[in-house]
Design an enzyme around this catalytic site. Structure first.
Site, PDB file in Angstrom:
ATOM      1  N   LYS A   5       0.871  -1.184   0.000  1.00 48.56           N
ATOM      2  CA  LYS A   5       0.000   0.000   0.000  1.00 48.56           C
ATOM      3  C   LYS A   5       0.908   1.235   0.000  1.00 48.56           C
ATOM      4  O   LYS A   5       1.716   1.418   0.921  1.00 48.56           O
ATOM      5  CB  LYS A   5      -0.873   0.026   1.257  1.00 48.56           C
ATOM      6  CG  LYS A   5      -1.921  -1.062   1.286  1.00 48.56           C
ATOM      7  CD  LYS A   5      -3.299  -0.470   1.456  1.00 48.56           C
ATOM      8  CE  LYS A   5      -4.414  -1.475   1.298  1.00 48.56           C
ATOM      9  NZ  LYS A   5      -4.135  -2.770   0.733  1.00 48.56           N
ATOM     10  N   ASP A  38      -0.790  -1.450  -4.626  1.00 44.95           N
ATOM     11  CA  ASP A  38      -2.248  -1.329  -4.486  1.00 44.95           C
ATOM     12  C   ASP A  38      -2.665   0.119  -4.741  1.00 44.95           C
ATOM     13  O   ASP A  38      -1.848   1.032  -4.658  1.00 44.95           O
ATOM     14  CB  ASP A  38      -2.675  -1.701  -3.055  1.00 44.95           C
ATOM     15  CG  ASP A  38      -2.669  -3.210  -2.815  1.00 44.95           C
ATOM     16  OD1 ASP A  38      -2.546  -3.980  -3.782  1.00 44.95           O
ATOM     17  OD2 ASP A  38      -2.789  -3.606  -1.640  1.00 44.95           O
ATOM     18  N   GLN A  86      -8.723   1.559 -10.901  1.00 47.44           N
ATOM     19  CA  GLN A  86     -10.098   1.349 -10.419  1.00 47.44           C
ATOM     20  C   GLN A  86     -11.099   1.787 -11.491  1.00 47.44           C
ATOM     21  O   GLN A  86     -11.128   2.964 -11.869  1.00 47.44           O
ATOM     22  CB  GLN A  86     -10.307   2.164  -9.139  1.00 47.44           C
ATOM     23  CG  GLN A  86      -9.398   1.711  -7.995  1.00 47.44           C
ATOM     24  CD  GLN A  86      -9.159   2.810  -6.967  1.00 47.44           C
ATOM     25  OE1 GLN A  86      -9.115   3.987  -7.300  1.00 47.44           O
ATOM     26  NE2 GLN A  86      -8.974   2.426  -5.713  1.00 47.44           N
ATOM     27  N   ARG A 135      -3.360  -4.294 -12.526  1.00 49.86           N
ATOM     28  CA  ARG A 135      -4.467  -5.035 -11.894  1.00 49.86           C
ATOM     29  C   ARG A 135      -5.705  -4.156 -12.014  1.00 49.86           C
ATOM     30  O   ARG A 135      -5.704  -3.017 -11.560  1.00 49.86           O
ATOM     31  CB  ARG A 135      -4.186  -5.305 -10.416  1.00 49.86           C
ATOM     32  CG  ARG A 135      -5.376  -5.986  -9.715  1.00 49.86           C
ATOM     33  CD  ARG A 135      -5.315  -5.863  -8.205  1.00 49.86           C
ATOM     34  NE  ARG A 135      -4.238  -6.613  -7.616  1.00 49.86           N
ATOM     35  CZ  ARG A 135      -3.687  -6.300  -6.433  1.00 49.86           C
ATOM     36  NH1 ARG A 135      -4.105  -5.229  -5.759  1.00 49.86           N
ATOM     37  NH2 ARG A 135      -2.707  -7.020  -5.948  1.00 49.86           N
ATOM     38  N   LYS A 161     -12.773  -2.902  -9.457  1.00 45.85           N
ATOM     39  CA  LYS A 161     -13.849  -1.906  -9.487  1.00 45.85           C
ATOM     40  C   LYS A 161     -13.475  -0.691  -8.636  1.00 45.85           C
ATOM     41  O   LYS A 161     -13.767   0.435  -8.995  1.00 45.85           O
ATOM     42  CB  LYS A 161     -15.140  -2.519  -8.932  1.00 45.85           C
ATOM     43  CG  LYS A 161     -15.821  -3.483  -9.880  1.00 45.85           C
ATOM     44  CD  LYS A 161     -17.116  -3.987  -9.240  1.00 45.85           C
ATOM     45  CE  LYS A 161     -17.830  -4.959 -10.155  1.00 45.85           C
ATOM     46  NZ  LYS A 161     -18.978  -5.602  -9.465  1.00 45.85           N
ATOM     47  N   HIS A 189     -14.763 -10.797  -8.398  1.00 43.32           N
ATOM     48  CA  HIS A 189     -15.540 -12.015  -8.115  1.00 43.32           C
ATOM     49  C   HIS A 189     -16.890 -11.923  -8.796  1.00 43.32           C
ATOM     50  O   HIS A 189     -17.776 -12.726  -8.548  1.00 43.32           O
ATOM     51  CB  HIS A 189     -15.755 -12.172  -6.605  1.00 43.32           C
ATOM     52  CG  HIS A 189     -14.559 -11.771  -5.804  1.00 43.32           C
ATOM     53  ND1 HIS A 189     -14.382 -10.501  -5.333  1.00 43.32           N
ATOM     54  CD2 HIS A 189     -13.480 -12.470  -5.448  1.00 43.32           C
ATOM     55  CE1 HIS A 189     -13.228 -10.413  -4.711  1.00 43.32           C
ATOM     56  NE2 HIS A 189     -12.651 -11.597  -4.761  1.00 43.32           N
ATOM     57  N   ARG A 203     -13.859  -3.280   5.312  1.00 47.65           N
ATOM     58  CA  ARG A 203     -14.152  -3.092   3.882  1.00 47.65           C
ATOM     59  C   ARG A 203     -14.678  -4.390   3.265  1.00 47.65           C
ATOM     60  O   ARG A 203     -15.593  -4.387   2.457  1.00 47.65           O
ATOM     61  CB  ARG A 203     -12.893  -2.615   3.135  1.00 47.65           C
ATOM     62  CG  ARG A 203     -12.454  -1.213   3.516  1.00 47.65           C
ATOM     63  CD  ARG A 203     -11.576  -0.595   2.436  1.00 47.65           C
ATOM     64  NE  ARG A 203     -10.298  -1.246   2.292  1.00 47.65           N
ATOM     65  CZ  ARG A 203      -9.225  -0.995   3.034  1.00 47.65           C
ATOM     66  NH1 ARG A 203      -9.288  -0.088   3.978  1.00 47.65           N
ATOM     67  NH2 ARG A 203      -8.093  -1.635   2.825  1.00 47.65           N
ATOM     68  N   ARG A 204     -14.099  -5.530   3.658  1.00 49.03           N
ATOM     69  CA  ARG A 204     -14.565  -6.808   3.104  1.00 49.03           C
ATOM     70  C   ARG A 204     -15.970  -7.137   3.586  1.00 49.03           C
ATOM     71  O   ARG A 204     -16.825  -7.589   2.841  1.00 49.03           O
ATOM     72  CB  ARG A 204     -13.636  -7.962   3.527  1.00 49.03           C
ATOM     73  CG  ARG A 204     -12.245  -7.907   2.972  1.00 49.03           C
ATOM     74  CD  ARG A 204     -12.169  -8.266   1.507  1.00 49.03           C
ATOM     75  NE  ARG A 204     -12.537  -7.194   0.595  1.00 49.03           N
ATOM     76  CZ  ARG A 204     -11.748  -6.159   0.250  1.00 49.03           C
ATOM     77  NH1 ARG A 204     -10.553  -6.040   0.741  1.00 49.03           N
ATOM     78  NH2 ARG A 204     -12.167  -5.251  -0.591  1.00 49.03           N
TER      79      ARG A 204
END
Ligand code: FDA
Length: 311
Positions: free
Chosen positions: A91, A125, A155, A176, A179, A220, A281-282
């Protein structure tokens, strides 16, 4: 949809940490490097590569940045010693981006050099939109100086991305595509689910159509996975030019189906003591979470025993 997520995020922040851990642990390898090694080894056995994230962000001072650099050095040595199929994800704010671009540059160079010694790749990231410009500047400076063992994240929700992705695709960068997880205002980011999806498909097309570069398709969302499968066939993209990526603990069945089809798959493996922000966040993204928080965690329904979210 975004407002709903914001509310769940606020509510989750009120939940005591030990309880959050009960629900979040599917997304985290654990608190120690041994936990990360065990999880990566298991994934490698299932035919998946990994990318390790030492959890933590928004560090406050140089001392904390140095601790992250050390943790990544140790992780790199461990990957090599244990013969794991894994690279690392960093990060930029953990490298000191918000303290100063020079500090972020110096610490990222240290990590890149340590990784390059062993032929390892380092993914930068992407965090919230206040860091997009500085992260891309850092990435492009490093590439310009000959660090070929690094790639960045883009993103699809951001309005600016259409311009960024063209530039990155032209220079053959490893990207990478995600979204985007951070809550952003409408001037900065699309707010509608379908618009973010459409943008993702457009970006994927630009990446795959470019003659060089590497596309890491991180989602996903089966609709997007299906679009990717079609595009890979249409462009005749070899496995050296792309991979799918998924988060630890999210839809392992889809992961297995893609691996069985012969697609390269990399799983994002976070570990470390700073698991709380990442976990929130997850949990917010888990479709079962909103009603779960309302009914069980905040006590508007039956006990939470039966409602642990599926990985
Ligand atoms: P979406 O959120 O629509 O999810 C699709 C489906 O997946 C859902 O319907 C659900 O079934 C399932 N699902 C998703 N999340 C779940 C969860 N937590 N629990 C259970 N089921 C879930 N973002 C960013 O801003 N910067 C970054 O650097 C990265 N890095 C990154 C790496 C990798 C490997 C991945 C896969 C993702 C990221 N992200 C990221 C996160 C990304 O921006 C995005 O928020 C998530 O991937 C979720 O978006 P999906 O595309 O999966 O779609």
């Amino acid at each position: 949809m975004r407002r709903g997520r914001r509310t769940v995020a606020k509510l989750l922040k009120l939940v005591p940490k030990p309880l959050v851990w009960r629900f979040a642990r599917v997304y985290i390898a654990g608190e120690t490097i041994e936990d990360a090694v065990r999880v990566i080894r298991g994934l490698n056995r299932q035919g998946c590569r990994a990318t390790v994230d030492v959890l933590g962000e928004d560090v406050a001072d140089e001392r904390e940045v140095a601790q992250f650099v050390d943790a990544y050095r140790t992780m790199i040595e461990t990957i090599v010693r244990e013969g794991l199929d894994s690279n690392i994800s960093i990060k930029p704010t953990a490298m000191g981006l918000k303290i100063g671009p020079d500090l972020a540059y110096r610490s990222t160079v240290e990590v890149l050099r340590a990784a390059a010694k062993h032929g390892l790749f380092v993914r930068m990231d992407m965090e919230d939109s206040s860091t997009t410009t500085t992260t891309l500047e850092l990435f492009e400076r490093l590439r310009g100086e000959g660090f070929t063992n690094t790639g960045v994240v883009i993103q699809s929700m951001l309005r600016r991305t259409i311009h960024d992705i063209r530039r990155l695709a032209e220079t053959g960068a490893s990207v990478r595509l995600v979204k985007g997880i951070y809550v952003e205002p409408r001037e900065v980011a699309y707010q509608e689910y379908d618009t973010v999806r459409l943008a993702f498909i457009n970006m994927m097309d630009i990446l795959m159509a470019s003659p060089a570069g590497y596309a890491a398709i991180a989602t996903h969302d089966e609709f997007l996975v299906e679009s990717a499968r079609r595009m890979i066939l249409r462009y005749g993209l070899p496995t050296s030019r792309y991979e799918f990526q998924m988060l630890l603990g999210v839809d392992p069945q889809l992961r297995r189906l893609l691996v069985a089809e012969g697609h390269p798959m990399r799983v994002y493996v976070p570990y470390g003591k700073g698991w709380h922000g990442y976990s929130i966040r997850r949990l917010v993204e888990n479709p079962k979470m909103a009603s779960h928080v309302a009914r069980n965690v905040l006590g508007f329904g039956p006990g939470h025993e039966a409602a642990v979210p599926a990985p």
